[in-house]
Write an enzyme that holds these catalytic residues in place. Structure first.
Site, PDB file in Angstrom:
ATOM      1  N   MET A 182       0.856  -1.184   0.000  1.00 23.62           N
ATOM      2  CA  MET A 182       0.000   0.000   0.000  1.00 23.62           C
ATOM      3  C   MET A 182       0.890   1.231   0.000  1.00 23.62           C
ATOM      4  SD  MET A 182      -3.118   0.929   2.623  1.00 23.62           S
ATOM      5  CE  MET A 182      -2.143   0.651   4.082  1.00 23.62           C
ATOM      6  N   ARG A 196      -6.417  -1.180   9.224  1.00 25.67           N
ATOM      7  CA  ARG A 196      -6.602  -0.546  10.532  1.00 25.67           C
ATOM      8  C   ARG A 196      -7.151  -1.541  11.549  1.00 25.67           C
ATOM      9  NH1 ARG A 196      -8.759   5.432   8.461  1.00 25.67           N
ATOM     10  NH2 ARG A 196      -6.657   6.247   8.122  1.00 25.67           N
ATOM     11  N   TYR A 243       1.308   3.644  12.847  1.00 19.80           N
ATOM     12  CA  TYR A 243       1.015   3.462  11.415  1.00 19.80           C
ATOM     13  C   TYR A 243      -0.451   3.133  11.154  1.00 19.80           C
ATOM     14  CZ  TYR A 243       2.377  -1.592  12.078  1.00 19.80           C
ATOM     15  OH  TYR A 243       2.519  -2.890  12.480  1.00 19.80           O
ATOM     16  N   GLU A 244      -0.830   3.183   9.871  1.00 21.68           N
ATOM     17  CA  GLU A 244      -2.226   3.098   9.431  1.00 21.68           C
ATOM     18  C   GLU A 244      -3.082   4.213  10.032  1.00 21.68           C
ATOM     19  OE1 GLU A 244      -2.584   1.376   7.003  1.00 21.68           O
ATOM     20  OE2 GLU A 244      -0.849   0.065   7.195  1.00 21.68           O
ATOM     21  N   GLY A 245      -2.493   5.381  10.169  1.00 19.40           N
ATOM     22  CA  GLY A 245      -3.191   6.517  10.761  1.00 19.40           C
ATOM     23  C   GLY A 245      -2.972   6.538  12.253  1.00 19.40           C
TER      24      GLY A 245
END
Length: 590
Positions: free
Chosen positions: A164, A297, A441-443
């Site tokens: 990604m 997420r 990570y992932e927001g």
């Protein structure tokens, strides 16, 4: 490090006794007659063996050896390639993938537990496959039939991997300002140019190809997020017959040297006019990429549970064995020079905190998995829509709360071991380092909190929230436990918090940001209270069938409600403190 024992009994309790997964699967077209509890248990048993016997032995070596960048290529640690071959041969990448293209089609309600066991035993290894699974989902939902037929079968088979590619050095979370460009070509493809950072598994030696999902903008695209498109860019170009062709103009410029997950290659990826293919519609790539992002997420939230479970198991084993001092009530182990430290109140506080939060998180992950299955397979369109709204509401909570409390639990586990918790050979310090990234990570978890409060609660007038709270109230009114009043109380606290922030935000633009993290944590504790009440009901009803297991479940529920849930009081008071104190200093006073 103490050997990892897959928590199969607890998973079976959730699937069979709490959530009645067998009945749910029978009621869902696409799953009916395809899976029963016995088959699910067999799959979980095999996943547990893979995790404990194949992945766990590689964990410490992977941390010490790390991923190595050599002239643009990445070498994974010793044993990873052989383990990945075993993993791929078992079909695990495509566990919940579309059977039309070679996936196994298993429910997400089952897959969340497989992922937990993978993360518990080897975070770095697990990330390679989890990114592939998420990329497969985005391709399956948004790509053309031609792209699906070409790319999904070898990805599900584990021969090809996925990555990604979102952020860039100057952009961070603000994807609207990315600079990567895609120029249309006469044959319908695109030439993609730009650099991406923090790309997990962007380069590795486990698979023969890597399929990058890349966010980019066309030269005439609208400014901001509305101008982003999504492109499939293979590391190696694919011929018309599905065979591999020449190397695409994709390269790995470097990998990061990290605090944890050292065997997972975190790459800088350069695209120099690389051939790519549009996924979904032009200028709607961010929405398409969110299919993969939301998958990741939830998965990264489960990383928090997995690491915390591994830490708990090690801490319990140590606490039973380590002799130090005598119990406050008198000698417990008269044949030994001291009592095991598990007799001491503070050690029990830490262990029970870990157990309560791990099992609460596991229950919530199971519930979210069930909602995802309903959203995908239910015949009733309204049921699918409700489930999808529930998933959207709970995903930021799962990502942030699972990982915030996962780190807390790993620190507890390290503390139980005392000085040995700080020493590498015991494994606890690696778990602390590995799980720490899950909050980032992932927001980042702060972004998740803003998403929950600003977009998922306030934006729709709280409709999705109130539907969930109504479900909790309905359970509380009929629950055969002592926790009815506690549930009603914390539901009221969450409603009060929501109303307070909504009112404050009308005059204070900082109100949402100031309250969001405490609000998410309050939300998390309310959810755990709901699931602990459901687990207590199931355990009480079946107490005589497995007294040892169910009595422990009831004792842990009591600890959660008496010693952990009261944290909600402080969270509510804190968020209602408002934003003024956050802005009481000028920038140069920091």
């Amino acid at each position: 490090m103490n050997p990892y024992t897959p928590p199969l009994r607890d998973i079976q309790f959730l699937l069979d006794e709490v959530f009645d997964a067998g009945k749910l699967w029978d009621d869902l077209p696409g799953l009916a007659n395809a899976l029963d509890i016995e088959t699910a248990n067999a799959i979980l048993d095999e996943a547990g063996k893979l995790a404990s016997e194949t992945l766990a032995p590689l964990n410490r070596n992977g941390d010490e050896e790390g991923a190595q960048w050599i002239d643009g290529s990445v070498r994974t640690p010793s044993g990873f390639r052989e383990a990945y071959a075993i993993y791929a041969e078992g079909g695990w990448v495509g566990l919940s993938g579309n059977p039309q293209y070679g996936g196994m089609g298993m429910p997400k309600m089952l897959a969340v537990h497989v992922e937990e066991m993978l993360y518990a035993t080897n975070c770095s290894f697990s990330l390679y496959s989890v990114l592939s699974s998420g990329a497969c989902l985005a391709i399956d939902v948004h790509a053309s039939e031609e792209l699906k037929r070409t790319y999904l079968p070898p990805m599900y088979a584990g021969r090809w991997a996925g990555s990604m590619c979102l952020t860039e050095a100057h952009a961070g979370t603000d994807l609207g300002i990315i600079r990567t460009r895609a120029e249309p070509q006469a044959d319908g493809s695109y030439r993609v140019s730009g650099s991406k950072i923090f790309i997990t598994g962007g380069e590795q030696d486990l698979t023969e190809n890597i399929i990058h999902l890349v966010l980019a903008k066309l030269p005439d695209a609208p400014a901001g997020p509305k101008g982003i498109s999504l492109f499939l860019v293979p590391k190696v170009l694919v011929n018309a017959d599905g065979s591999l062709g020449e190397r695409n103009a994709v390269s790995c410029g470097s990998i990061e040297h990290k605090m944890g997950i050292k065997a997972s290659a975190t790459c800088v990826m350069n695209f120099d006019g690389a051939t790519g293919y549009l996924v979904g519609e032009l200028n709607k790539g961010l929405a398409a990429m969110f299919t993969m992002m939301n998958y990741e997420r939830l998965s990264i939230g489960i990383q928090g549970i997995g690491c915390a479970e591994a830490s708990y198991q090690s801490a319990v084993a140590y606490a039973r064995d380590r002799l130090q001092s005598r119990a406050a009530t008198g000698v417990q182990a008269a044949d030994k020079i001291a009592d095991p430290i598990i007799v001491h109140a503070d050690v029990r506080r830490m262990l029970l905190s870990m157990k309560a939060m791990n099992e609460g998180g596991r229950a919530m992950a199971t519930y979210i998995g069930a909602q995802l299955d309903i959203a995908k397979y239910a015949h009733d369109g309204q049921a699918r829509a409700r489930a999808q709204a529930r998933v959207a509401l709970l995903t930021p909570v799962a990502k942030a709360f699972f990982t915030d409390t996962g780190l807390e639990s790993c620190v507890h586990g390290q503390q139980v071991l005392g000085g040995h918790g700080y020493i590498r050979e015991w494994g606890q310090e690696q778990l602390v380092r590995d799980v720490r990234i899950a909050q980032i990570y992932e927001g980042t978890n702060g972004i998740q909190a803003l998403d929950l409060l600003g977009r998922k609660v306030l934006a729709d007038g709280g409709r999705a929230l109130h539907e969930l709270l109504d479900e909790i109230r309905e359970h509380a009114d009929t629950a055969a436990t002592d926790y009815r009043e506690a549930l009603h109380s914390v539901v009221k606290q969450l409603e009060d918090a929501s109303a307070w922030v909504r009112e404050q935000s009308e005059s204070d633009p900082n109100a949402v940001g100031a309250a969001s993290v405490e609000y998410l944590h309050l939300f998390g504790y309310v959810c755990y209270a709901y699931f602990w009440s459901r687990m207590a009901c199931a355990a009480k009803a079946r107490l005589a069938l497995d007294t040892h297991f169910h009595s422990a479940k009831l004792a842990t529920a009591a600890f959660f409600f008496e010693r952990i849930l009261p944290r909600s009081n402080g969270l509510l008071a804190c968020l209602q403190g408002g934003s003024n104190s956050l802005y009481g200093m000028t920038e140069d006073q920091f």
